[in-house]
Design a protein around this motif. Structure first.
Motif, mmCIF file in Angstrom:
data_model
loop_
_atom_site.group_PDB
_atom_site.id
_atom_site.type_symbol
_atom_site.label_atom_id
_atom_site.label_comp_id
_atom_site.label_asym_id
_atom_site.label_seq_id
_atom_site.Cartn_x
_atom_site.Cartn_y
_atom_site.Cartn_z
ATOM 1 N N LYS A 84 25.038 0.308 11.450
ATOM 2 C CA LYS A 84 26.357 0.910 11.273
ATOM 3 C C LYS A 84 26.646 1.026 9.794
ATOM 4 O O LYS A 84 26.593 0.043 9.066
ATOM 5 N N CYS A 133 23.599 -2.664 15.844
ATOM 6 C CA CYS A 133 23.774 -2.487 17.289
ATOM 7 C C CYS A 133 22.408 -2.186 17.886
ATOM 8 O O CYS A 133 21.581 -1.507 17.276
ATOM 9 N N LYS A 134 22.167 -2.698 19.072
ATOM 10 C CA LYS A 134 20.859 -2.599 19.689
ATOM 11 C C LYS A 134 20.595 -1.171 20.131
ATOM 12 O O LYS A 134 21.452 -0.505 20.701
ATOM 13 N N SER A 145 27.212 -7.917 12.425
ATOM 14 C CA SER A 145 28.303 -6.981 12.682
ATOM 15 C C SER A 145 27.934 -5.554 12.292
ATOM 16 O O SER A 145 28.577 -4.612 12.733
#
Length: 190
Positions: A75, A131-132, A128
């Motif tokens: 991200k 993301c997978k 944070s």
């Protein structure tokens, strides 16, 4: 006249000094013990309130852990005036990747395998920012196999019709087909 007496019309009487004007005399040990007991009660109630709020906040939270070798997406937040990932403004990507996890660094950070274009960026990221990536490796189309025409559209050719369905919506019948396509360079997709 003291401000307290001016405001309330009586003298200020603290629990430590209960005598009137004159020689000050400190209260006995009973007053001190009573105050300590009240402070302990206040501390216990504050601790209970903090524990309750912590439980509310952590009720739906779960620890995030990834394995070495997993594929992750990163991200990224668009920074104002900084071109970091080839685009700027509202067209800047929010998630880039996928990248392979090389190692776990500490409890909440991971080191990723980044390509040469992102060599200026540090390779260790907090969970944070990750993301997978749940996509299957066989479903990815490599960018070097896709040919684009002058309108920046990739050219596909149908191979076969795999399935046909008829949907009835109100009083209309709509036919849908599942078609297997081939890109110009030979890779297939459905």
């Amino acid at each position: 006249m003291p401000p307290y007496e001016l405001l309330y019309g009586r003298r200020c009487r603290t629990p430590i000094c209960w005598v009137k004007v004159g020689q000050k005399k400190f209260g006995g040990t009973e007053v001190v013990l009573e105050m300590n007991q009240k402070i302990d009660v206040i501390r216990a109630r504050l601790k209970a309130a903090q524990d309750r709020q912590k439980w509310y906040s952590e009720k739906n939270r779960r620890p995030i852990e990834f394995q070495v070798g997993n594929m992750m997406k990163l991200k990224v937040s668009p920074w104002k005036g900084v071109i970091r990932f080839q685009k700027r403004g509202k067209f800047a990507p929010w998630i880039i990747g996928p990248f392979k996890v090389l190692a776990r660094v500490g409890e909440v950070s991971y080191r990723l395998e980044l390509p040469e274009e992102l060599a200026r960026i540090h390779k260790t990221f907090h969970v944070s920012y990750l993301c997978k990536c749940l996509a299957d490796d066989s479903m990815w189309v490599p960018l070097n196999e896709v040919t684009l025409n002058n309108k920046l559209e990739y050219v596909e050719e149908p191979i076969t019709i795999l399935d046909e369905k008829v949907k009835v919506i109100r009083n209309k019948r709509i036919r849908t087909y599942k078609v297997q396509w081939r890109h110009r360079k030979g890779s297939e997709c459905t």
